[in-house]
Design an enzyme around this catalytic site. Structure first.
Site, short mmCIF file in Angstrom:
data_model
loop_
_atom_site.label_atom_id
_atom_site.label_comp_id
_atom_site.label_asym_id
_atom_site.label_seq_id
_atom_site.Cartn_x
_atom_site.Cartn_y
_atom_site.Cartn_z
CB CYS A 112 -0.21 0.22 1.26
SG CYS A 112 -2.25 1.74 1.01
NE ARG A 136 -9.28 4.45 2.15
CZ ARG A 136 -8.53 5.01 2.19
NH1 ARG A 136 -8.14 6.66 1.38
NH2 ARG A 136 -7.40 5.04 2.75
CG HIS A 149 -3.96 -3.93 4.01
ND1 HIS A 149 -4.85 -2.94 3.63
CD2 HIS A 149 -5.56 -4.70 4.65
CE1 HIS A 149 -5.91 -2.64 3.46
NE2 HIS A 149 -6.48 -3.54 4.16
#
Lengths: 456, 241
Positions: B94, B128, B190
């Site tokens: 990220c 997002r 993640h």
């Protein structure tokens, strides 16, 4: 007129839900708010003692419950959103439960826990007399995003509050203490001053390694939980503010916490374990003082407060004692596990991880929890939940031996397996995320071992 | 045999369960009797480019990203660049992935220059990408959870780590996820990425061990818990889209 109509609709929804034996903790509010978006503002106007809002990452439900008990002990009739329904719809639902069919709230005070992400939306409608912020930790990142952004939004909302609102803030949490800068009125700080509570080692999940004002590294005299402690900035003059309500001594026992607080005639005892409940009690006491509730009433109320849903609830089944521990985020997990292991026992666990919206869709937070500490102490763990495999993997990498762990699919089978591994007279600790705890509790209720969660 | 790992900026870039990646590398090496030492290096400390075989660089909040960007612009950036040139392996997730690229352009404020060791560029947007991600690479599958508003585009020197089947990946458009260049792996997964993708963990271990120990054939581990969690996450990713 619209408010009356919306109230009717909401109350009818509630009657139908209750008649069908379902919890009516949010849907009546959603129905009513859809019909009249300003209903919240109308309903709280009639509360003579005003409204208290409690927000923050952890401890909202327990703090609100303590404060409502103190208000009742003082002879008030607080309206209180229960069962963790902390969005605007839950608050409206709680008001509707007691409101007259004409749209007038009964009761004389509002004690509302408010989801930290909902604060910007509902605080204007609630015009709180007192706003309590318990702590700010990383939470379900998919829902709340980053804690810095959350703190910024909370600060911006606080800046819109009138100076007459009293802010009750945790002095030990730098992100929370920083919010005081944004308020034009009175701020009351609470904190733990007992030098024996907390260590000197930094905790891995800290979200406030750096000063919220100047971004220089913070230094800690004492670390209590995550980034809560006795902190100061190494570069600028930002330091832990003086505490208006301070525990100079904290005595932790297996089932309770006893606090010595300056200005209190007697020690403050709460029948809930763990340092995190010491913080909750201090927040409740500070808020109760801000409202003008006598300390004697608060002391009496806190001494007999009953745990909220999954917050150290104690049940019994088939001759086994059960302790229900709700976990939602790394700081909460570590706080709960600390309280559990402080008693020195080797727990038998039913551990459940789910990933519905209320649990957090993203289960990565379990990798930020100190599962290692729990794995080293656990006698046996039955792992279940919609993401049981993720939790089992976490336990594996935390060092829990394969023979100490069983993965069981299905709530009923898992609950039964966990009870079967617990000897009669022994204790089973149930560690679960929100909807997993609901499901396990429903299994226990079906067998008559527990009431339904909204019947508290 | 021994393995040396540096966790970069753990205080500033570690919000997505990133500890789990380091823990996984550590355990999977230890289970094969490889002695592991993990050190940390954060902004303001001095990075020794000679020491580590493997660097882990996690994701952070905006504030962390700025502080780390500034640190990488100093001697530590040069040290990391020389470590990579010397054959050290890197896993970046990220924010860490973005900062290894040429630059990160936030929505407002100045562009943060990256280290430029990955041929990727990232631009922040209003949307997002949040959700479970499933991608494929040479018959293996990659599972993870993505949560980013940066859109990353790969240049010719970087190849995609995997091809997205469910989710968004680098930019939501070209179905690519992550990037590989030399012994550097960048990803938006993640959750943590390594425990549930043991093949990726072992690939990194192989690359890292190569620096001082040459080609090493890793012994096979009993991965039944890893595989179960991988499959469960893959099921979730498939059912949610």
């Amino acid at each position: 007129m619209r408010a009356v109509f919306a109230t009717w609709a909401g109350k009818l929804t509630r009657v139908l839900l209750v008649a069908s034996r379902r919890g009516a903790t949010a849907l009546p509010g959603l129905v009513a708010l859809t019909l009249e978006p300003r209903l919240l503002r109308t309903l709280v106007r009639g509360l003579a003692h005003g409204v208290v809002c409690i927000t923050g990452t952890n401890g909202k439900t327990t703090t609100a419950r303590m404060l409502a008990a103190a208000a009742r002990e003082a002879g008030w009739s607080p309206v209180h959103n229960r069962a963790g329904s902390n969005l605007d719809r839950g608050i409206v639902a709680s008001l509707l439960a007691d409101a007259s069919w004409g749209g007038v709230a009964q009761g004389d005070a509002g004690v509302f826990e408010v989801d930290e992400a909902s604060v910007p939306r509902v605080l204007g409608d609630l015009s709180p007399r007192v706003l309590v912020v318990t702590n700010l930790f990383r939470d379900q990142l998919d829902r709340y995003h980053e804690v810095d952004a959350l703190a910024r939004r909370l600060g911006a909302t606080i800046a819109t509050l009138p100076p007459s609102t009293i802010l009750v803030l945790n002095a030990d949490d730098p992100l929370v203490a920083f919010l005081a800068d944004r308020h034009r009125g009175t701020v009351a700080f609470f904190g733990i001053d007992d030098p024996a509570i907390g260590g000197t080692e930094r905790q891995a999940i800290s979200d406030a390694d750096r000063c919220p004002r100047c971004h220089a590294p913070l230094s800690y005299q004492r670390v209590v939980l995550a980034h809560e402690g006795d902190w100061r900035c190494g570069a600028c003059d930002f330091t832990r503010p003086p505490r208006d309500v301070a525990a100079t001594r904290v005595a932790l026992a297996a089932d309770s916490v006893t606090l010595t607080v300056a200005g209190l005639a007697a020690p403050l005892r709460v029948p809930l374990a763990g340092t995190y409940n010491a913080y909750n009690a201090l927040a409740a006491l500070a808020a109760s003082r801000a409202l003008g509730i006598p300390d004697t009433a608060a002391l009496r109320a806190l001494a007999t407060v009953r745990p909220a849903f999954g917050r150290q609830e104690r049940l019994e089944a088939l001759g086994r004692r059960m302790r229900l521990l709700l976990v939602k985020n790394p700081a909460g997990f570590d706080a709960v596990v600390s309280a559990l292991l402080e008693t020195g026992q080797r727990p038998r666990l039913l551990a459940a991880l789910s990933d519905r919206a209320a649990d957090g869709r993203d289960v990565s937070w379990i990798w930020d929890c100190d599962v290692e500490r729990l794995a080293a102490q656990a006698e046996h763990v039955v792992v279940t939940g919609l993401r049981a495999e993720d939790l089992a993997l976490r336990f594996k990498y935390a060092g829990l031996a394969r023979e100490r762990m069983t993965v069981v699919a299905g709530w009923r089978a898992a609950t039964q397996a966990a009870l079967a591994t617990t000897p009669v007279g022994g204790e089973l600790v149930i560690l679960a995320t929100y909807t997993a705890m609901q499901a396990i509790r429903a299994e226990l209720a079906a067998d008559g071992h527990a009431g339904r969660f909204w019947e508290d | 045999m021994d393995l040396r790992i540096v966790h970069l900026y753990p205080d500033l870039m570690s919000i997505y369960g990133d500890r789990g990646n380091v823990r996984t590398l550590e355990r999977r090496a230890a289970w094969r009797d490889i002695a592991v030492e993990v050190r940390t290096c954060t902004a303001g400390e001095t990075l020794d480019p000679e020491w580590a075989d493997l660097y882990f660089f996690g994701g952070g909040q905006d504030r962390g990203q700025h502080l780390v960007g500034a640190d990488l612009a100093s001697a530590n950036g040069a040290a990391l660049r020389s470590a990579i040139a010397g054959g050290s392996a890197v896993l970046a997730v990220c924010g860490g992935y973005q900062l290894l690229g040429h630059q990160y352009a936030p929505q407002t404020g100045p562009v943060i220059p990256g280290l430029g060791v990955l041929d990727v560029t990232t631009r922040a947007t209003k949307t997002r990408f949040v959700g479970d991600l499933l991608a494929e690479r040479d018959g293996a599958t990659l599972v993870g959870f993505e949560n980013h508003s940066g859109l990353t585009t790969l240049g010719p020197a970087a190849v995609p780590l995997a091809r997205v089947t469910h989710g968004h990946g680098n930019n939501g458009k070209d179905r690519t996820e992550g990037a590989v260049q030399g012994a550097i792996i960048g990803t938006y997964c993640h959750g943590s990425v390594l425990p549930k993708n043991p093949w990726l963990a072992d690939l990194l271990l192989t690359w890292a061990l190569r620096r001082r120990h040459g080609a090493v054939a890793l012994t096979t581990l009993d991965d039944r818990e890893e595989d179960a969690a991988h499959d469960a996450a893959a099921r979730v990713a498939r059912s949610r889209r």
